[in-house]
Design an enzyme around this catalytic site. Structure first.
Site, short mmCIF file in Angstrom:
data_model
loop_
_atom_site.label_atom_id
_atom_site.label_comp_id
_atom_site.label_asym_id
_atom_site.label_seq_id
_atom_site.Cartn_x
_atom_site.Cartn_y
_atom_site.Cartn_z
N TYR A 109 -11.25 -5.47 5.61
CA TYR A 109 -10.38 -4.43 5.04
C TYR A 109 -9.88 -4.76 3.64
O TYR A 109 -10.05 -5.86 3.16
CB TYR A 109 -9.25 -4.02 5.98
CG TYR A 109 -8.27 -5.01 6.52
CD1 TYR A 109 -8.02 -6.24 5.96
CD2 TYR A 109 -7.50 -4.64 7.64
CE1 TYR A 109 -7.07 -7.10 6.48
CE2 TYR A 109 -6.55 -5.49 8.18
CZ TYR A 109 -6.33 -6.70 7.60
OH TYR A 109 -5.38 -7.54 8.12
N GLU A 110 -9.32 -3.73 3.01
CA GLU A 110 -8.91 -3.78 1.59
C GLU A 110 -10.11 -4.01 0.69
O GLU A 110 -10.02 -4.64 -0.35
CB GLU A 110 -7.88 -4.88 1.37
CG GLU A 110 -6.59 -4.40 0.78
CD GLU A 110 -5.65 -3.80 1.81
OE1 GLU A 110 -4.52 -3.50 1.47
OE2 GLU A 110 -6.05 -3.61 2.96
N GLY A 111 -11.24 -3.50 1.13
CA GLY A 111 -12.49 -3.71 0.39
C GLY A 111 -13.23 -4.90 0.98
O GLY A 111 -12.70 -6.01 1.02
N ARG A 150 -5.00 -6.43 -1.93
CA ARG A 150 -5.92 -7.56 -1.70
C ARG A 150 -5.20 -8.90 -1.75
O ARG A 150 -5.57 -9.84 -1.06
CB ARG A 150 -7.05 -7.51 -2.73
CG ARG A 150 -8.10 -6.51 -2.38
CD ARG A 150 -9.02 -6.12 -3.50
NE ARG A 150 -9.84 -4.99 -3.04
CZ ARG A 150 -10.52 -4.19 -3.84
NH1 ARG A 150 -10.51 -4.37 -5.14
NH2 ARG A 150 -11.23 -3.20 -3.33
N LEU A 199 0.78 -1.23 0.00
CA LEU A 199 0.00 0.00 0.00
C LEU A 199 0.82 1.28 0.00
O LEU A 199 0.29 2.36 -0.28
CB LEU A 199 -0.95 0.01 1.20
CG LEU A 199 -1.95 -1.14 1.30
CD1 LEU A 199 -2.87 -0.94 2.49
CD2 LEU A 199 -2.76 -1.29 0.02
#
Length: 379
Positions: free
Chosen positions: A362-364, A243, A93
């Site tokens: 998290y991460e979508g 992801r 990230l």
């Protein structure tokens, strides 16, 4: 699909395994219960070169492949899921978007120390009213001469407060919606850049999650990452890679839960025999092992597609969605196999189950991953 590990992959997995056994495992229960982020442990991990795994040697990296890095995150997660996500957020990230979109000067100033492990990175997109809907950004950046003035806040930031370098997203033109979002590289210590609430979490307690606060932060124009208005695209492409890291973390958590369940089922005797001899338990273990293996294929496939420069957004979504769902399922089964002891914090499966839950969020969220996958197949 053939996963005969290369020498690089074997080396990084061994490094992570040795570090996990010697440095993480002996204290993980205590650190988890205390919600303790251990700076010394993280510094030691970074000094080993794990953050530079797949980046070119010219930037202080090892020049290995992305699968080496993904296997490293997976291995660390078997021992300490919090430390594994500290590395994943740092690499996927923060270092990765600088590598992909940064100028030569930005790479020299930020990517090199990130790869060499002398700096830790973070990624700041989420806000109180902008989670899954990243377009709801309220943080703003106004250009004034040779710098931007940033105002706003970010929440749930992994490595928040601990990191030295932050990729921060802000609105440079609210009238443009997602096309008005830009990305900036901020440094800890910039005037007006402070830290708010430290999150008291259910799991991954050995990682630090904190609020970031920006009050008239003066950011040099050369710290704009990519072009103005391209921030949303940078964020989405960065999350695709992130992801795969979260999927690897989920995979490692599930593998640890299975190993603990297998060992316990062999030792725990009821009605005159080990509980693994009961079909109900042995079949649960068989299901756990099979699902983990299926998840591994999806995770490694996504990593290999990214490495080969092929489109991998859908593969990353599938890997993250499936591996995290399996991590939750496998850890829940492990707690069941441990019975009453599984519900006790004295045994590791309770921690695995708490750690697994966040990988679905998290991460979508996994609902977002299903939107990505269904959108691709219905196009």
């Amino acid at each position: 699909m053939d996963y005969n590990m290369t020498e690089d992959q074997q080396m990084f997995v061994k490094l992570a395994k040795d570090f996990g056994e010697k440095r993480l495992l002996p204290t993980v229960t205590e650190r988890d219960h205390k919600h303790e982020y251990d700076e010394a442990i993280v510094a030691e991990m970074l000094e080993m070169g794990l953050a530079g795994t797949y980046f070119p040697e010219e930037y202080g990296g090892a020049g290995a492949d992305i699968l080496s890095y993904i296997m490293t995150v997976e291995e660390l997660a078997k021992y300490d899921a919090g430390v594994s996500i500290t590395l994943s957020a740092d690499v996927s990230l923060c270092a990765n978007p600088i590598y992909e979109y940064g100028t030569d000067a930005q790479k020299e100033k930020y990517l090199k120390p990130l790869c060499e492990g002398t700096m830790l990175g973070a990624f700041a997109l989420t806000e109180p009213n902008a989670g899954t809907d990243a377009a709801g950004q309220q943080t703003v950046a106004a250009k004034e001469g040779d710098h931007y003035i940033l105002n706003g806040s970010k929440i749930f930031i992994t490595n928040g407060g601990a990191a030295d370098v932050y990729i921060v997203f802000a609105m440079t033109d609210k009238s443009q919606g997602t096309k008005g979002i830009s990305a900036f590289i901020l440094e800890k210590g910039m005037e007006g850049f402070t830290f708010g609430k430290k999150e008291d979490k259910m799991g991954i307690n050995t990682s630090q999650t904190m609020e970031l606060v920006f009050q008239n932060v003066k950011v040099p124009a050369e710290n704009l990452l990519g072009q103005e208005g391209k921030g949303f695209k940078i964020a989405m492409m960065t999350l695709d890679g992130g992801r795969i890291g979260v999927a690897a973390q989920a995979l490692g958590i599930a593998e640890a839960a299975l190993a603990d369940a297998v060992e316990y089922s062999k030792q725990r005797a009821q009605f005159g025999k080990p509980i693994c001899k009961f079909q109900s338990i042995s079949f649960m273990l068989a299901d756990m092992a099979t699902k983990i293996e299926a998840a591994r294929h999806l995770v490694y496939k996504a990593a290999m597609k990214k490495q080969e420069g092929k489109p991998y957004s859908v593969d990353a979504a599938m890997a993250k969605m499936f591996a995290s769902d399996i991590a939750m399922e496998v850890t829940t089964m492990a707690v069941q196999i441990f019975g009453g002891y599984g519900y006790s914090e004295e045994y590791p499966v309770a921690r695995h189950m708490r750690d697994a839950k966040i990988t679905q969020i998290y991460e979508g969220t996994n609902e977002v991953q299903r939107m990505v996958v269904s959108g691709a197949i219905l196009r």
